[in-house]
Every structure is written in C-alpha cells, then in structure tokens.
Design a protein around this motif. Structure first.
Motif, short mmCIF file in Angstrom:
data_model
loop_
_atom_site.label_atom_id
_atom_site.label_comp_id
_atom_site.label_asym_id
_atom_site.label_seq_id
_atom_site.Cartn_x
_atom_site.Cartn_y
_atom_site.Cartn_z
N CYS A 33 0.78 -29.98 22.51
CA CYS A 33 0.87 -30.70 21.51
C CYS A 33 1.34 -32.08 21.65
CB CYS A 33 1.96 -30.14 20.48
SG CYS A 33 3.63 -30.27 21.14
N MET A 34 1.14 -33.06 20.99
CA MET A 34 1.84 -34.30 21.04
C MET A 34 3.23 -34.69 21.39
SD MET A 34 1.84 -37.53 18.06
CE MET A 34 0.64 -36.74 17.19
N VAL A 35 3.43 -35.42 22.44
CA VAL A 35 4.75 -35.53 23.32
C VAL A 35 5.15 -34.18 23.59
CG1 VAL A 35 5.12 -37.89 22.39
CG2 VAL A 35 5.73 -35.64 21.11
N ASN A 36 4.25 -33.51 24.32
CA ASN A 36 4.65 -31.93 24.47
C ASN A 36 5.78 -31.72 25.41
OD1 ASN A 36 3.09 -29.17 24.43
ND2 ASN A 36 3.45 -29.35 26.69
N SER A 37 6.19 -32.57 26.31
CA SER A 37 7.30 -32.19 27.04
C SER A 37 8.50 -32.43 26.00
CB SER A 37 7.41 -33.54 28.10
OG SER A 37 6.37 -33.15 29.13
N LEU A 38 8.63 -33.50 25.44
CA LEU A 38 9.63 -33.83 24.31
C LEU A 38 9.82 -32.43 23.31
CD1 LEU A 38 9.73 -36.68 25.30
CD2 LEU A 38 10.15 -37.32 23.08
N TYR A 39 8.66 -31.94 22.87
CA TYR A 39 8.61 -30.74 22.31
C TYR A 39 9.28 -29.58 22.66
CZ TYR A 39 7.26 -26.71 19.39
OH TYR A 39 7.09 -25.48 18.74
N ASN A 40 9.26 -29.59 24.04
CA ASN A 40 9.84 -28.56 24.71
C ASN A 40 11.34 -28.69 25.11
OD1 ASN A 40 7.70 -26.48 24.90
ND2 ASN A 40 6.49 -27.94 26.05
N TYR A 41 11.82 -29.76 24.78
CA TYR A 41 13.33 -30.08 25.05
C TYR A 41 14.08 -29.11 24.09
CZ TYR A 41 12.51 -34.45 27.66
OH TYR A 41 11.97 -35.47 28.36
N PRO A 42 15.45 -28.89 24.62
CA PRO A 42 16.32 -27.98 23.70
C PRO A 42 16.47 -28.62 22.42
CG PRO A 42 17.20 -28.60 25.89
CD PRO A 42 15.89 -29.36 25.73
N SER A 43 16.41 -27.67 21.35
CA SER A 43 16.26 -28.09 19.87
C SER A 43 17.41 -28.99 19.62
CB SER A 43 16.24 -26.70 18.98
OG SER A 43 15.40 -25.89 19.45
N ASN A 44 18.39 -28.81 19.96
CA ASN A 44 19.67 -29.74 19.61
C ASN A 44 20.00 -31.16 20.45
OD1 ASN A 44 20.11 -27.87 17.57
ND2 ASN A 44 21.51 -26.69 18.88
N MET A 45 18.87 -31.35 21.14
CA MET A 45 18.96 -32.29 22.37
C MET A 45 19.34 -33.69 21.67
SD MET A 45 16.81 -33.75 25.61
CE MET A 45 16.35 -35.36 24.42
N THR A 46 20.51 -34.36 22.42
CA THR A 46 20.67 -35.78 22.04
C THR A 46 20.10 -36.65 23.35
OG1 THR A 46 22.19 -35.38 20.40
CG2 THR A 46 22.18 -37.46 21.23
N PHE A 47 19.14 -37.73 22.90
CA PHE A 47 19.10 -38.53 24.13
C PHE A 47 19.99 -39.25 24.74
CE2 PHE A 47 15.05 -37.71 22.22
CZ PHE A 47 13.80 -37.72 23.19
N PHE A 48 20.00 -39.65 25.81
CA PHE A 48 20.90 -40.61 26.73
C PHE A 48 20.69 -41.90 26.25
CE2 PHE A 48 22.63 -43.00 30.14
CZ PHE A 48 23.82 -42.26 30.50
N SER A 49 19.33 -42.18 25.98
CA SER A 49 19.05 -43.60 25.75
C SER A 49 19.13 -43.67 24.02
CB SER A 49 17.87 -43.85 25.89
OG SER A 49 17.46 -43.80 27.54
N THR A 50 19.47 -45.03 23.89
CA THR A 50 19.68 -45.50 22.44
C THR A 50 18.09 -45.44 22.13
OG1 THR A 50 19.45 -47.80 23.16
CG2 THR A 50 21.81 -46.78 22.74
N SER A 51 17.87 -45.57 20.58
CA SER A 51 16.66 -45.52 20.10
C SER A 51 15.64 -46.77 20.22
CB SER A 51 16.80 -45.30 18.58
OG SER A 51 17.74 -46.22 17.89
N ASP A 52 16.41 -47.83 20.45
CA ASP A 52 15.62 -49.11 20.72
C ASP A 52 14.79 -49.02 22.14
OD1 ASP A 52 18.38 -49.47 21.54
OD2 ASP A 52 17.61 -51.42 22.37
N LYS A 53 15.60 -48.15 22.80
CA LYS A 53 14.86 -48.11 24.19
C LYS A 53 13.82 -47.24 24.32
CE LYS A 53 18.88 -49.92 26.51
NZ LYS A 53 19.98 -49.51 27.71
N LEU A 54 13.56 -46.56 23.22
CA LEU A 54 12.57 -45.44 23.40
C LEU A 54 11.39 -45.86 22.70
CD1 LEU A 54 14.78 -42.36 22.71
CD2 LEU A 54 13.89 -43.22 24.98
N GLU A 55 11.32 -47.21 21.90
CA GLU A 55 10.34 -47.63 21.09
C GLU A 55 8.93 -48.20 21.87
OE1 GLU A 55 13.38 -49.85 17.79
OE2 GLU A 55 11.99 -50.97 19.16
N ILE A 56 8.00 -47.63 21.23
CA ILE A 56 6.88 -48.37 21.97
C ILE A 56 6.00 -48.85 20.88
CG2 ILE A 56 6.55 -46.14 23.35
CD1 ILE A 56 4.62 -44.73 21.61
N GLY A 57 4.73 -49.62 21.09
CA GLY A 57 3.95 -50.35 20.39
C GLY A 57 4.65 -51.22 19.27
#
Length: 322
Positions: A37-61
């Motif tokens: 599926c789209m961003v397949n690896s992220l989809y398979n992360y634990p359901s309750n996971m919180t990223f280490f990075s802040t949202s601005d660092k995950l931005e694309i486009g």
C-alpha cells in the motif's frame, strides 16, 4: 510499448513520493511502483507509534504537515502522505511488485507482476522495513515469535518476552505491559539504548528499576520452545516461561533484489550499496538510490528528514544528461 517513461521509481514511501513530485515538477514522465500500500512501511509501524521527528521535518513537496502535537503519530502521517499523493495526482501503482530489471541498449526493461515498462532511468527507494534481522536460533520460526509488533491489546494477560533495547523494543515492552502483559526483556547491552526517544527512555528505566518489567542485561536468547525461552547471560543459561516472543531486532534492505538488478554491495558488515554520494547514481548507469536504502545495514544514517534532498539531486542529474 505503451509503458515508456523517463523514470521508474521503485518504492512508494515518503522518499519515493518525493522523487515523483520532483520528476513531475521537472516535466519528466515517471511512474512509482509500490509492492504494497502507499507508504507501506509506515502503515506497518505499530498502531500507536509517535515519530521521533517533528512534523515539519517529515514534510515533502512543500506541503505543510499539521499535527495535533509537535511530534505526529502514525495515523497522522498516513493521512498526510495520502493527501500529498492526491494533491500532486502522482502516477502511483500500488500492490505491484518489480520482478526483474534488464538492460536494453541505453534503457531498461522493467518487468513487474502486472506489466512491462521501458524506462531511461530507475530510482530505487525501497527502504529497509520488509526483511527482519533474524536471530538464527532454534524455534525462531514458531508462530509465537513475531518480528513485527502492531497493537498491544493482543498480548493482554500473556507472558511476553521482548528482544532488544531500542525504540521498537521499548515501545512494545511498555505498551504491552500497560495492557496487562507480564513483560520481560532480553538485552545484549548493559543498558537501554541511548537512541531511545528521550521522553520514553526514563519511563522504561523506571519500570525496570521498580520490577514491573524484568530485564536480562548482557544476555541473549539462545532457543525458543512452545511454552518457554532459553536465555544465556552472566549467570549462565536460564529458562523462562512465555507465550510470545517479540523479536525487535531491526530490519535490513532487500540486498538480494539490489544484487539481482546489478548493484554492487560492499563485502563488509555495513553491506552498503555502491553509489556516488554526489549524484546518488549506482555502479549501474541510470540507476539511482534514494533514502534509507543508501546506508545498507547502517539504517541509522538516513531518515525522511535528511534524505528528502536525494530526490532533487537525482532529478537534477537526470536533467543534466537529457
């Protein structure tokens, strides 16, 4: 052949999507092929996971990523990347797997389980989350052994043995403990990993100190049986009863696929795919690497936030050779 493109991108994760956005902006024809599926690896992360990075660092486009808290959750990230793909109307083929890549004159013929493509360039952005690092011990193939952890509720009232001491292991240990599991940890080192999220590390250390979670430091798992597991540590071999083993031992890129398409891999323990760090081009002319796959077994070098630039580097190189 109808399926002719300037670029074929293997992998529909955040960096693969970024490559598609950059190709589109440059006026190049492209297609993104993703086996799940789209961003397949992220989809398979634990359901309750919180990223280490802040949202601005995950931005694309250049699309703002707005999250409820400074550090976004898995569900927020899935929503964000889905919206980005929609905004750019990316040419994205999901649940399609690349099976072979053959050199044809100055182009490549790519065969998938659904179609054939004739392309000038290939970008490999396949990440590293699909193949777990195995323990290589007896009993590892038992159904009770899991290399992926999804949701803690499944382990309520069960004896759970967690292998490892980094972020995925710590999250699994704390979450299953708080859902009523009896949790033990097997840790090769003498302490919890220093890369563990700074707001989580004190929590796991305190749970271990108070005895809520039993930790076997300087130890390793030697065998797994249907109802027990064997641990070798400073005091020799011990056997503990358990219902599930969560082997959070990390993951690795699909080296066999990289070799299959002609990319050379270093023979040392890093197993780094050969590529020019200035252009991201591999030893195969016209085949590029983007994202975490560049680091081989050293999966702590590249992340979304510092490998987004790979897309721009690669597209600029391709344009320069047009």
């Amino acid at each position: 052949m109808d399926n002719k493109y300037d670029i074929l991108i293997i992998g529909g994760g955040p960096i693969g999507l970024t490559c598609g956005i950059e190709a589109q902006a440059a006026g190049l024809s492209y297609v993104i092929i993703e086996k799940g599926c789209m961003v397949n690896s992220l989809y398979n992360y634990p359901s309750n996971m919180t990223f280490f990075s802040t949202s601005d660092k995950l931005e694309i486009g250049g699309v703002p990523f707005v999250s409820n808290n400074i550090k976004p959750t898995r569900s927020e990230a899935l929503e964000y990347y889905r919206r980005v793909a929609d905004k750019f109307d990316l040419n994205l083929n999901l649940f399609e797997k690349v099976e072979s890549v053959d050199k044809k004159s100055d182009e490549y013929l790519v065969h998938t389980n659904k179609a054939d493509y004739q392309v000038k360039n290939i970008i490999v952005s396949t990440g590293f989350y699909d193949i777990p690092n195995k323990l290589n011990i007896p009993g590892e193939d038992l159904p009770k052994v899991k290399h992926y952890y999804k949701d803690p509720h499944f382990y309520a009232k069960q004896k759970v043995l967690v292998v490892g001491a980094n972020n995925s292991s710590v999250d699994a240990a704390l979450e299953t403990y708080r859902k009523g599991a009896e949790v033990s940890m097997v840790i090769r080192e003498s302490e919890i990993g220093e890369r563990v999220k700074y707001w989580v590390r004190p929590d796991i250390i305190n749970r271990i100190k108070e005895g809520s979670i039993k930790a076997y430091f300087n130890s390793s798992l030697s065998a797994i049986n249907e109802h027990e597991a064997e641990i070798i540590g400073p005091e020799g071999k011990i056997t503990i009863a358990n219902d599930f083993v969560l082997a959070m031992t990390g993951y690795q890129p699909d080296f066999s696929f990289l070799r299959k398409i002609g990319i050379r891999i270093s023979t040392d323990e890093k197993q780094a795919p050969e590529h020019d760090p200035i252009t991201m081009e591999t030893n195969m002319k016209g085949i590029y690497l983007a994202g975490v796959v560049c680091g081989g077994m050293n999966t702590h070098i590249w992340f979304i936030e510092n490998s987004r630039v790979h897309a721009e580097i690669i597209i600029n190189k391709i344009i320069a050779e047009e």
